[in-house]
Design a protein around this motif. Structure first.
Motif, PDB file in Angstrom:
ATOM      1  N   GLY A 198      73.313   6.153  32.191  1.00 63.05           N
ATOM      2  CA  GLY A 198      72.181   6.502  33.047  1.00 63.05           C
ATOM      3  C   GLY A 198      72.447   6.355  34.528  1.00 63.05           C
ATOM      4  N   ARG A 199      73.729   6.356  34.933  1.00 62.91           N
ATOM      5  CA  ARG A 199      74.064   6.155  36.348  1.00 62.91           C
ATOM      6  C   ARG A 199      73.681   7.354  37.228  1.00 62.91           C
ATOM      7  N   LEU A 200      73.458   8.518  36.618  1.00 67.13           N
ATOM      8  CA  LEU A 200      73.108   9.718  37.380  1.00 67.13           C
ATOM      9  C   LEU A 200      71.615  10.042  37.321  1.00 67.13           C
ATOM     10  N   PHE A 201      70.827   9.169  36.710  1.00 67.61           N
ATOM     11  CA  PHE A 201      69.401   9.422  36.556  1.00 67.61           C
ATOM     12  C   PHE A 201      68.738   9.564  37.935  1.00 67.61           C
ATOM     13  N   GLY A 202      67.978  10.642  38.101  1.00 62.80           N
ATOM     14  CA  GLY A 202      67.284  10.903  39.349  1.00 62.80           C
ATOM     15  C   GLY A 202      68.047  11.758  40.333  1.00 62.80           C
ATOM     16  N   LEU A 203      69.317  12.031  40.059  1.00 62.83           N
ATOM     17  CA  LEU A 203      70.117  12.841  40.980  1.00 62.83           C
ATOM     18  C   LEU A 203      69.996  14.333  40.692  1.00 62.83           C
ATOM     19  N   GLY A 204      69.447  14.685  39.521  1.00 59.66           N
ATOM     20  CA  GLY A 204      69.296  16.090  39.170  1.00 59.66           C
ATOM     21  C   GLY A 204      70.584  16.704  38.653  1.00 59.66           C
ATOM     22  N   ASP A 205      70.452  17.886  38.088  1.00 56.13           N
ATOM     23  CA  ASP A 205      71.610  18.618  37.561  1.00 56.13           C
ATOM     24  C   ASP A 205      72.151  19.584  38.601  1.00 56.13           C
ATOM     25  N   VAL A 243      94.296  14.976  49.441  1.00 63.25           N
ATOM     26  CA  VAL A 243      93.162  15.883  49.269  1.00 63.25           C
ATOM     27  C   VAL A 243      92.130  15.642  50.364  1.00 63.25           C
ATOM     28  N   VAL A 244      91.653  16.716  50.978  1.00 62.56           N
ATOM     29  CA  VAL A 244      90.607  16.646  51.995  1.00 62.56           C
ATOM     30  C   VAL A 244      89.445  17.544  51.575  1.00 62.56           C
ATOM     31  N   HIS A 245      88.261  17.256  52.098  1.00 55.84           N
ATOM     32  CA  HIS A 245      87.099  18.097  51.823  1.00 55.84           C
ATOM     33  C   HIS A 245      86.191  18.137  53.039  1.00 55.84           C
ATOM     34  N   ASP A 246      85.404  19.222  53.163  1.00 59.00           N
ATOM     35  CA  ASP A 246      84.433  19.275  54.246  1.00 59.00           C
ATOM     36  C   ASP A 246      83.176  18.515  53.830  1.00 59.00           C
ATOM     37  N   SER A 247      82.218  18.396  54.735  1.00 57.83           N
ATOM     38  CA  SER A 247      81.038  17.575  54.466  1.00 57.83           C
ATOM     39  C   SER A 247      80.200  18.136  53.325  1.00 57.83           C
ATOM     40  N   ASP A 248      80.099  19.465  53.212  1.00 53.44           N
ATOM     41  CA  ASP A 248      79.309  20.060  52.129  1.00 53.44           C
ATOM     42  C   ASP A 248      79.897  19.708  50.772  1.00 53.44           C
ATOM     43  N   TYR A 249      81.210  19.850  50.636  1.00 54.73           N
ATOM     44  CA  TYR A 249      81.858  19.535  49.361  1.00 54.73           C
ATOM     45  C   TYR A 249      81.777  18.042  49.063  1.00 54.73           C
ATOM     46  N   ALA A 250      81.947  17.226  50.097  1.00 59.17           N
ATOM     47  CA  ALA A 250      81.880  15.775  49.910  1.00 59.17           C
ATOM     48  C   ALA A 250      80.504  15.340  49.426  1.00 59.17           C
ATOM     49  N   ASN A 251      79.459  15.892  50.010  1.00 58.63           N
ATOM     50  CA  ASN A 251      78.104  15.488  49.648  1.00 58.63           C
ATOM     51  C   ASN A 251      77.651  16.075  48.315  1.00 58.63           C
ATOM     52  N   LYS A 252      78.261  17.179  47.901  1.00 56.97           N
ATOM     53  CA  LYS A 252      77.955  17.690  46.569  1.00 56.97           C
ATOM     54  C   LYS A 252      78.341  16.680  45.505  1.00 56.97           C
ATOM     55  N   GLY A 253      79.475  16.032  45.679  1.00 51.74           N
ATOM     56  CA  GLY A 253      79.952  15.085  44.675  1.00 51.74           C
ATOM     57  C   GLY A 253      79.476  13.664  44.880  1.00 51.74           C
ATOM     58  N   PHE A 254      79.329  13.254  46.169  1.00 48.90           N
ATOM     59  CA  PHE A 254      79.105  11.835  46.435  1.00 48.90           C
ATOM     60  C   PHE A 254      77.929  11.550  47.367  1.00 48.90           C
ATOM     61  N   VAL A 270      73.852  11.446  48.582  1.00 50.31           N
ATOM     62  CA  VAL A 270      72.522  11.204  48.018  1.00 50.31           C
ATOM     63  C   VAL A 270      71.507  11.547  49.094  1.00 50.31           C
ATOM     64  N   ASP A 271      70.726  12.615  48.880  1.00 50.41           N
ATOM     65  CA  ASP A 271      69.719  12.979  49.877  1.00 50.41           C
ATOM     66  C   ASP A 271      68.454  12.152  49.675  1.00 50.41           C
ATOM     67  N   SER A 272      67.465  12.383  50.527  1.00 48.34           N
ATOM     68  CA  SER A 272      66.258  11.557  50.501  1.00 48.34           C
ATOM     69  C   SER A 272      65.490  11.692  49.194  1.00 48.34           C
ATOM     70  N   ALA A 273      65.406  12.909  48.653  1.00 48.17           N
ATOM     71  CA  ALA A 273      64.689  13.110  47.389  1.00 48.17           C
ATOM     72  C   ALA A 273      65.420  12.427  46.233  1.00 48.17           C
ATOM     73  N   GLN A 274      66.736  12.525  46.220  1.00 48.47           N
ATOM     74  CA  GLN A 274      67.530  11.879  45.172  1.00 48.47           C
ATOM     75  C   GLN A 274      67.434  10.354  45.288  1.00 48.47           C
ATOM     76  N   ALA A 275      67.422   9.860  46.520  1.00 50.60           N
ATOM     77  CA  ALA A 275      67.305   8.421  46.728  1.00 50.60           C
ATOM     78  C   ALA A 275      65.976   7.894  46.195  1.00 50.60           C
ATOM     79  N   ALA A 276      64.899   8.637  46.439  1.00 51.04           N
ATOM     80  CA  ALA A 276      63.582   8.209  45.967  1.00 51.04           C
ATOM     81  C   ALA A 276      63.505   8.236  44.446  1.00 51.04           C
ATOM     82  N   ARG A 289      75.063  10.032  53.343  1.00 49.71           N
ATOM     83  CA  ARG A 289      75.558  11.294  53.885  1.00 49.71           C
ATOM     84  C   ARG A 289      77.003  11.112  54.292  1.00 49.71           C
ATOM     85  N   LEU A 290      77.914  11.917  53.698  1.00 46.02           N
ATOM     86  CA  LEU A 290      79.338  11.833  54.004  1.00 46.02           C
ATOM     87  C   LEU A 290      79.708  12.859  55.060  1.00 46.02           C
ATOM     88  N   SER A 291      80.722  12.528  55.860  1.00 43.60           N
ATOM     89  CA  SER A 291      81.115  13.398  56.964  1.00 43.60           C
ATOM     90  C   SER A 291      82.257  14.337  56.617  1.00 43.60           C
TER      91      SER A 291
END
Length: 275
Positions: A122-129, A189-200, A202-208, A216-218
């Motif tokens: 249940g570690r991903l509960f609330g993060l959505g699919d 391996v490097v990633h931009d902020s969009d790719y980083a935040n897709k995987g790691f 947590v936005d405000s709705a997911q946090a709640a 927010r990753l850079s």
């Protein structure tokens, strides 16, 4: 589950510690690298290899949960000289060799996304699919000599959810030109902020919904890692292959509440029948 995992490891070691029982192929592959599927046996035209693999891997990126998964293996290929067009599962692509020391590859595939149910704890509960999405992969390898003993590799993954880049150095072991043997890659391996935040991220709705801290990753450095591949002919039509992957995350990724582990690891073995 652990007993099955250990049994698979023993079987793989048995196969490769006693190579006299294996019949090696003699055909020339597009490039003699175990990580590059080539079922043409050195001939132009259509070729087909189908099989199954068993992988023991993390449940999702950053997970500390592991599990077994059965995956299809192989592809349908059409070779014309130094060019191979292929269809492998959900990926359609082309690869070609130029000047004996350059390997170029491009493919259109799909990212499986992530589901809350991927975590049994249940570690991903609330993060959505996260939905499956298309991605374009561009890759180039530059060998130091036509024997492909050492090479540099660069790969770019382009998607609607951001971009990822991989850069590394590879080493091939073995003397066959049929794509068998083994290889080791050291990668960054490097990633931009969009790719980083897709995987790691947590936005405000997911946090709640999840109770995790908003994150927010850079972007920038994602990880360093090692990737080991091997491939052997059992006989003229059967191949056995294996892969082991270890990826150690950067400090920014490790600080994400989604990253329950400092690393990602995977080991897999499988068989392919060449028609």
């Amino acid at each position: 589950m652990k007993k099955l995992y250990y049994l698979l490891c023993i079987l793989v070691l048995h196969c490769f510690l006693f190579p006299a029982a294996l019949a090696q192929g003699t055909e020339k592959a597009l490039v003699p690298l175990p990580s590059v599927d080539d079922f043409s046996k050195g001939e132009d035209g259509w070729s087909l290899g189908l099989g199954l693999g068993i992988e023991y891997e993390t449940a999702y990126e950053g997970s500390d949960e592991f599990g077994l998964e059965i995956e299809p293996a192989g592809s349908l290929q059409w070779r014309n000289g130094d060019n191979v067009f292929f269809f492998a599962g959900e990926a359609l692509g082309w690869r070609g060799v130029r000047a004996n020391t350059w390997l170029f590859e491009t493919l259109l595939g799909f990212d499986e996304g992530r589901k809350e149910s991927d975590s049994d704890d249940g570690r991903l509960f609330g993060l959505g699919d996260q939905d499956e999405g298309a991605e374009l992969v561009l890759q180039a390898r530059r060998a130091f000599d036509p024997d492909w003993r050492y090479w540099l590799v660069g790969r770019v993954v382009i998607s609607g959810d951001g971009n990822l880049g991989l850069f590394g150095l590879g080493r091939r072991f073995g003397d066959k030109s049929d794509g068998t043997g083994s290889e080791l890659n050291f990668v960054l391996v490097v990633h931009d902020s969009d790719y980083a935040n897709k995987g790691f991220g947590v936005d405000s709705a997911q946090a709640a919904a999840s109770g995790l801290n908003e994150t927010r990753l850079s972007g920038g450095l994602r990880s360093i890692g090692l990737d080991y591949n091997l491939r052997h002919y059992v006989n003229q039509n059967w191949q056995i292959y294996g892969e082991a992957l270890f990826e150690y995350f950067s400090s920014e990724v490790r600080d994400s509440p989604i990253a329950r582990s400092k690393y990602e690891a995977e080991i897999g073995v499988g068989f392919i029948y060449l028609f």
